[in-house]
Design a protein around this motif. Sequence first.
Motif, PDB file in Angstrom:
ATOM      1  N   ASN A 119       9.306 -72.757  50.044  1.00  0.00           N
ATOM      2  CA  ASN A 119      10.448 -72.900  49.909  1.00  0.00           C
ATOM      3  C   ASN A 119      11.642 -73.451  50.959  1.00  0.00           C
ATOM      4  OD1 ASN A 119      12.148 -72.154  46.936  1.00  0.00           O
ATOM      5  ND2 ASN A 119      10.826 -70.025  47.781  1.00  0.00           N
ATOM      6  N   MET A 144      23.392 -77.354  49.488  1.00  0.00           N
ATOM      7  CA  MET A 144      24.029 -76.541  48.967  1.00  0.00           C
ATOM      8  C   MET A 144      23.286 -75.457  48.575  1.00  0.00           C
ATOM      9  SD  MET A 144      25.747 -77.463  45.409  1.00  0.00           S
ATOM     10  CE  MET A 144      26.650 -77.105  44.349  1.00  0.00           C
ATOM     11  N   PHE A 166      24.079 -71.673  45.984  1.00  0.00           N
ATOM     12  CA  PHE A 166      24.571 -71.890  45.086  1.00  0.00           C
ATOM     13  C   PHE A 166      24.312 -70.116  44.713  1.00  0.00           C
ATOM     14  CE2 PHE A 166      21.608 -75.100  44.560  1.00  0.00           C
ATOM     15  CZ  PHE A 166      21.851 -76.172  43.535  1.00  0.00           C
ATOM     16  N   ARG A 200      30.700 -79.125  43.525  1.00  0.00           N
ATOM     17  CA  ARG A 200      29.300 -79.370  41.940  1.00  0.00           C
ATOM     18  C   ARG A 200      29.219 -81.226  42.155  1.00  0.00           C
ATOM     19  NH1 ARG A 200      25.857 -76.337  39.269  1.00  0.00           N
ATOM     20  NH2 ARG A 200      25.965 -77.143  37.835  1.00  0.00           N
ATOM     21  N   ASN A 212      19.156 -68.980  43.619  1.00  0.00           N
ATOM     22  CA  ASN A 212      18.383 -70.521  43.050  1.00  0.00           C
ATOM     23  C   ASN A 212      17.302 -70.861  44.089  1.00  0.00           C
ATOM     24  OD1 ASN A 212      19.937 -70.838  40.413  1.00  0.00           O
ATOM     25  ND2 ASN A 212      20.789 -72.341  41.193  1.00  0.00           N
ATOM     26  N   LEU A 213      16.832 -69.463  43.985  1.00  0.00           N
ATOM     27  CA  LEU A 213      14.711 -69.938  45.055  1.00  0.00           C
ATOM     28  C   LEU A 213      13.679 -70.355  44.091  1.00  0.00           C
ATOM     29  CD1 LEU A 213      14.942 -67.140  47.805  1.00  0.00           C
ATOM     30  CD2 LEU A 213      15.641 -69.751  48.323  1.00  0.00           C
ATOM     31  N   PHE A 214      12.677 -70.575  44.613  1.00  0.00           N
ATOM     32  CA  PHE A 214      11.410 -70.800  43.179  1.00  0.00           C
ATOM     33  C   PHE A 214      10.705 -69.747  43.921  1.00  0.00           C
ATOM     34  CE2 PHE A 214      12.524 -75.346  45.257  1.00  0.00           C
ATOM     35  CZ  PHE A 214      13.545 -75.557  44.281  1.00  0.00           C
ATOM     36  N   ASN A 261      28.079 -83.461  45.395  1.00  0.00           N
ATOM     37  CA  ASN A 261      26.096 -84.434  45.271  1.00  0.00           C
ATOM     38  C   ASN A 261      25.953 -84.275  43.646  1.00  0.00           C
ATOM     39  OD1 ASN A 261      26.159 -81.528  44.578  1.00  0.00           O
ATOM     40  ND2 ASN A 261      24.343 -80.777  45.575  1.00  0.00           N
ATOM     41  N   ARG A 262      26.792 -84.645  42.958  1.00  0.00           N
ATOM     42  CA  ARG A 262      26.257 -85.275  42.127  1.00  0.00           C
ATOM     43  C   ARG A 262      25.931 -84.057  41.222  1.00  0.00           C
ATOM     44  NH1 ARG A 262      28.343 -90.382  40.524  1.00  0.00           N
ATOM     45  NH2 ARG A 262      26.912 -91.297  38.709  1.00  0.00           N
ATOM     46  N   LEU A 263      25.415 -83.042  40.615  1.00  0.00           N
ATOM     47  CA  LEU A 263      25.779 -81.987  39.586  1.00  0.00           C
ATOM     48  C   LEU A 263      25.906 -82.272  38.368  1.00  0.00           C
ATOM     49  CD1 LEU A 263      24.687 -78.941  41.757  1.00  0.00           C
ATOM     50  CD2 LEU A 263      23.201 -80.453  40.701  1.00  0.00           C
ATOM     51  N   ARG A 297      22.199 -86.767  48.595  1.00  0.00           N
ATOM     52  CA  ARG A 297      22.107 -86.177  48.395  1.00  0.00           C
ATOM     53  C   ARG A 297      20.637 -84.971  49.529  1.00  0.00           C
ATOM     54  NH1 ARG A 297      20.204 -86.040  42.406  1.00  0.00           N
ATOM     55  NH2 ARG A 297      22.330 -85.441  41.465  1.00  0.00           N
ATOM     56  N   GLN A 356      17.186 -74.051  38.232  1.00  0.00           N
ATOM     57  CA  GLN A 356      16.045 -74.375  39.382  1.00  0.00           C
ATOM     58  C   GLN A 356      16.446 -75.753  39.014  1.00  0.00           C
ATOM     59  OE1 GLN A 356      13.431 -72.333  40.701  1.00  0.00           O
ATOM     60  NE2 GLN A 356      15.030 -70.388  40.066  1.00  0.00           N
ATOM     61  N   GLN A 369       5.697 -73.037  36.728  1.00  0.00           N
ATOM     62  CA  GLN A 369       7.023 -72.042  36.799  1.00  0.00           C
ATOM     63  C   GLN A 369       6.455 -71.934  35.269  1.00  0.00           C
ATOM     64  OE1 GLN A 369      10.422 -70.814  37.846  1.00  0.00           O
ATOM     65  NE2 GLN A 369      10.924 -72.601  39.445  1.00  0.00           N
ATOM     66  N   ARG A 392      16.375 -72.813  53.177  1.00  0.00           N
ATOM     67  CA  ARG A 392      16.556 -74.127  53.178  1.00  0.00           C
ATOM     68  C   ARG A 392      17.097 -75.087  53.184  1.00  0.00           C
ATOM     69  NH1 ARG A 392      15.229 -72.886  46.666  1.00  0.00           N
ATOM     70  NH2 ARG A 392      17.248 -72.992  46.596  1.00  0.00           N
TER      71      ARG A 392
END
Lengths: 247, 686, 520
Positions: A104, A88, A90, A52, A94-96, A55-57, A83, B578, B600, A156
């Motif tokens: 998506n 990435m 998960f 993480r 974490n799909l929308f 990629n700077r999360l 980014r 998210q 959402q 995605r």
Amino acid sequence: MSDNGHPMIVVEGVKKWFGDFQALRGVTTTVGQRDVVVVIGPSGSGKSTLIRCINRLEVHQEGRIAVDGIELTNDLRNIDAIRREVGMVFQSFNLFPHLTVLENITLAPIWVRKQTRTESEENGMQLLERVGIPEQADKYPGQLSGGQQQRVAIARSLAMSPKVMLFDEPTSALDPEMIKEVLDVMKELALSGMTMIVVTHEMGFAREVADRVLFMDYGTIVEEGTPEHFFTNPQHDRTKLFLSQIL
Amino acid sequence: MTDQPQGIVHGVIEELEKAPDPPPSGPWIWVQENLLGGDTRLTKFFNGLLTVVFALIAVNILQFLTSYIFNPERRWSAVTFNMKLMMVQAFPQADLFRIWLSIGIFFVLVALSLVAWGLRGQMSLWTLSRGLRNAGVFLMLMTVMHGAFEASKILPIPLFSIDSPADWSGTRLLIFVIGLAMFAGAFMYLRREGIAAKDKSIPFLSLIAVGMGLVTLVIWTIDLPIPDGQFDETLGPIATSTTGPWTILFAVAIAAYFFGRWLIGIVEPARLRRWLVILWLFSYPVIIMVIQRKPILEWGDILAISKDSPLGLFLLFSVIGGAVIWWLALPDSLPVGRGIAVAIGALLILAGWPLEFFFDEMPALVGPIATLAGVALIAGGLMIHDRVEIARIIGSVLAIVALLVWFVPMPFLVRGLFITFAFVAVAAPSFGGTAQTRNNMVAVWVAIVFLVVATFVLGEAETALEFQSTTFLGGFNLSILLAISGVALSFPLGVVLALARTSSMPIFRLLATAYIEIVRSVPLITWLFFGSVMISLFLPGGISFDEIVRVVAAVSIFNAAYVAENIRGGLQSINKGQYEAGSAMGLSTVQSTALIIMPQAIRAVLPALVGSVIVSFKDTSLVAIIGLADVLLIAKSFVPGQTNPHNFLGTQPQMLFFIAIFYWMFTFTFSRMALRYEKSLGLGER
Amino acid sequence: MVTPLEPRTDSGEQAKPPFWRNVTVLKWGAQIGFLVFFVWLFYILISEAASNLKQTGIPFSWDFLGDPLGVKLGEGFNTDPESGLEALAVGMVNMVRITISGIVAATILGTIIGIARLSSNWIVSKVANAYIEFFRNIPLLVQIYFWQALVFGLGELTADDTGSGMYFATSKGVAIPWLNPRAGRWQYIALLLLGGWVARRVYKWRIKILEEKGMETHAMAWGLGTFATFMFGGWLIHPIMGVLGYLWSALAWISGNVPVFFFQVALAAVAAWLAYRFIKNFLDERRTPAGLAKLTDDDYFRLIVAGLLGLAGVAFFLLGPGNSVVSQMLGRSKTFAMNWGLEPIFEFLATKFDFSTGVPMEWSRPEVVVPTRFAQYSAEVGKAFTPAFVAVWIGVTLYTAAFIGEIVRAGIMAVHRGQNEAANALGLKRGQMLRLVVLPQAFRIVLPPLGSQYLNLAKNTSLGIAVAYADIVQVGQTIYNQGGQALAVFIIWMGFYSGVSLLLSGVVNYYNRKMQLVER
Ligand SMILES: Nc1ncnc2c1ncn2[C@@H]1O[C@H](COP(=O)(O)OP(=O)(O)OP(=O)(O)O)[C@@H](O)[C@H]1O
Ligand SMILES: [Mg+2]
């Protein structure tokens, strides 16, 4: 090892604290282009934290991280650039949920890469075919099985044509029969020459696909090497213990 | 991957055991279980006592209602005769078609939206017939209550109600018969179908259509009390000026529905929806500003080509602003970008001071600020090497300048346009992109400029209507306007506040929290006083708004805090993953918020938002206190004050009775609909 | 194996990006920029308002606080106030009065309705349901108007109504029998307070025995019994509390003779100490073996606010009393402000506490003193309520009770499932189950929404202005209609209502936290 003279990912003495808890204690490693690196290690050893940071999360506090020659600093431009180059996947997909599968996939190409809608949708359909679920394009994530969702998540990320893909335990939320679907996609990806860092407990995958295996514990890389070396002849006591527990 | 089982094993269903017989049922058992239930004698007795007490309460209430409503002392003609007054206040008779037109537009849009969003709820016949049966019992009971009153003279039934109602045997019989018919029909049906009725259902829409048909039938046939001299009243038919339009409107609504069905066959649903959203958005200003207000437009002045005529401003802003926005949304044009940044900067420096020549009384700060902004732009243009960064910075600088312009004394319209420009300019770099999106953005910008200009032109224009009240809006019409505007305007502010309050940036968080908590702790009525008395104080000299506008502003300030709290709940319910997925894909914070998080969050709290819409509808009644002639004030003060041509003095309690029922019908229906919707979302469940 | 923890550092060795691309700088830049903009906007608005006010010829001032009002108020502890400040105080007390009585009544009624709603008795639950659906769907203002119209329709007091009756319900108001305070009340109240304290100690003591010995000690009964003893016994022996009179006199003497400066320093020291305690506790909580944990923005915020509050307290206590602005605002002489009004308060108490044997309270019926004139609202006999009070009180009570009923129902329903069965399985009796399992949990679920209903009720009392109930909003409106100081009045409203909200939500939060602690 490298095509244009420099390694893909450079991690040098990276340290990271959460409050006063040190999660990474000086991690140093290099990932060459087209390399597939599998990271294993006990829970809480800092595997997720490490990728993480890439990629700077998470923001590392000491040390250097560079991706494709771009150094990760507070610089907005560098962060954006990295980014865009790093995809990435998960553990929890974490799909929308409010967008269809295709939406998506096309979201980031449209808004970040500034592609046209038709262009990105064509590309998206191709990716869905690549991960084997083109017929699901118009469904919502909630209507898919876990394995299908994770494959959508991979598609995605690929839609941004990243140079590096990071996977954080992509299969650990899945039922056994779905794990294979996802691993197959990942293998195919690895064969196609993508640079990948994969955190996983799937030792079969590590043996078969990895160029290198890193074993982490207590926030450091305890041992690293090729899969054969790693699985047949581990040096460190910690590694031996760990392998004896999971194999 | 599609390894579902192929064959289905037959015979399983037959092998299942039959469920044991349902427990015995029947009226007596029902009574025993539901009215006299209990494990011991004592609890049984206690339960029976409770039943008697509460039955007496219910009987008293029913008796009160009937004897109140059908009492000869009630003058219901005060209601029927003043219906128009209560609905639209003093709207000129000759222009009433404007009101009907507005309702018609609303009906048509509703009908089309029902089709476009595919909202076709079903109601099971079981629920329907049970409802009918109970309503029938209620109606019959109501008529029998009269008997209870008579009986109480002989039997020891404690009744605390007022006198016996007048002789209303005709009406009573009718109501009884209707009740009986409803009860009998529904009862027979349930008898015949039993539980099977649960599986049968009819579409809601046809129910509504039947309802509209019934209403039409009723308004053509029924007689209502009409004042006849000072104190008497007779029964008369409803004016055809009312029945006619309603009939036509119902027909139009149904026609629009079928039109929509036809339309959806040839137009893509998504496209239809997009157009409907636009139409909904437009219908609101058009109805209020054009249809109902009948503005006098001086086309000569509006269309003049000059630097401050509406047309001139429209062209100026849409062309220059459009160009700037187009450029801001451009993905790759680094050298040009730099050039333009420098040019705009220079312009600002040069024009900042001379601006004062155009506008008298420029605040001292504007010149220096323009210079500073210009310097910043030039510096940025020369130093920064990434296009998006330049666009972001220029967008923000332009936004700040545009906001500052608010305080420069100049025509209000120009200020409004600058403010609007500010927001679009900040958003442009984040949402720009391909030629298509860019063109869309410019189109949106031109539409916004048009809207703003049109709103101002229409707002400034005198109305051609002749009415005796201070505003053309009044009565229920005003209540609706207040409710809709309050919610619609508070929404954007509420979203911003919610974002700020959940932001990771402490200063934004502090300011938003302070706003929300302070605004919520002070009652609405004081905000209404603030709106009607104090808002003008804070505006630059010479600017004043109509009282209604000020009140809408105050209501929006108040509502925004509640909307913000609701949305905050939604934001907090969203998984952290998210956000992470969004930034891992390279979306900026603004982009992930607008494209991923907000949709959402809002979906999650829609029921709560609907709840606050209901609350704000009820709250519109408060404007009666500050003297705006909404439906409540008219019913409570205006009607009971009438002495000429008819004397309605002393009708205040019954007008309040009527108005209570009136509000109740709306809120109750609305909250039931919200409940249904909530259930369909599965959110009501724990 | 475990490498020792390194102390935390924030590295300086990373390449520094230029400031306009530095995320941290941008983040803080945006915030500070906005803050500056916001302050500037505020400044502009205020100065705009000031200049607008100057143009209208009524510059902003607080003078009305000291000026006489010149209008009689509808009701309150002083219907003919001498100053604006006093009038506002009357309005505040009226608002608090209706709020508290409304909250009590609405809670009782709402609980009954909530439980009735869940009754297995069909008609009971239907009536309760009808109540809820009816009252919560009609705007409160309509309801208040309706009750007012109803009271006005009650009919005049006739010549036949004489002497004392059980109740009078007329268009001038409603009067009912009431327990009116009498001379001995001060001693009695002091005794009751003492009784409450003692009862609490007794309760704790019994609980302790229960925990140590594991036997049923009837702690609740003991506690209540102790209090009841004080209540009944106190009726006879309350004069002994007259000794407190000496205490009050002594305190009055001290506060009159000890230099004010002493109080100021003492209070300032308390303020500083409280802030210090808070900060110290806060930091202690976050101290770990490896050093101080990283503080979040929020933490810094709290520390800074606590520090600032402490400083403000010190400054206020040290400078405030001597400050002529404050004393002017209070509209009193400087000496009053100087000793904080402590001396008069103690003197007042000293006059109230003596060894007189008068009854503390007396039950009395309303009485028509002058024929055809309704009992005056402040009469010593019975209790008379104005039509405005009746309308607002009934209105807010019935309205809020509908919402509370829903909340109570939801709370009980939420607990019912599963818990009921679990309790049954444990072999608890029905009463025990309700007392030990259902109610505590339901209470915890119910408390937060109940608190927000209380807040709503407090705010809704402001609708009293529609029927001319003399609460703070109505008094404020009267004031600004006379003097035009709308802005000042609005600021007072804001301060007052924010205070009430803070207080109410503070109380609710306190109990909430307590319940949450019980859970662990
Ligand atoms: N946001 C956070 N705040 C505080 N501590 C954290 C945070 N994220 C991770 N940690 C801590 O950092 C350590 C490393 O966490 P990390 O998630 O990297 O472990 P991991 O190797 O991925 O474990 P797992 O296999 O369980 O996923 C853990 O001890 C964890 O508790
Ligand atoms: Mg992990």
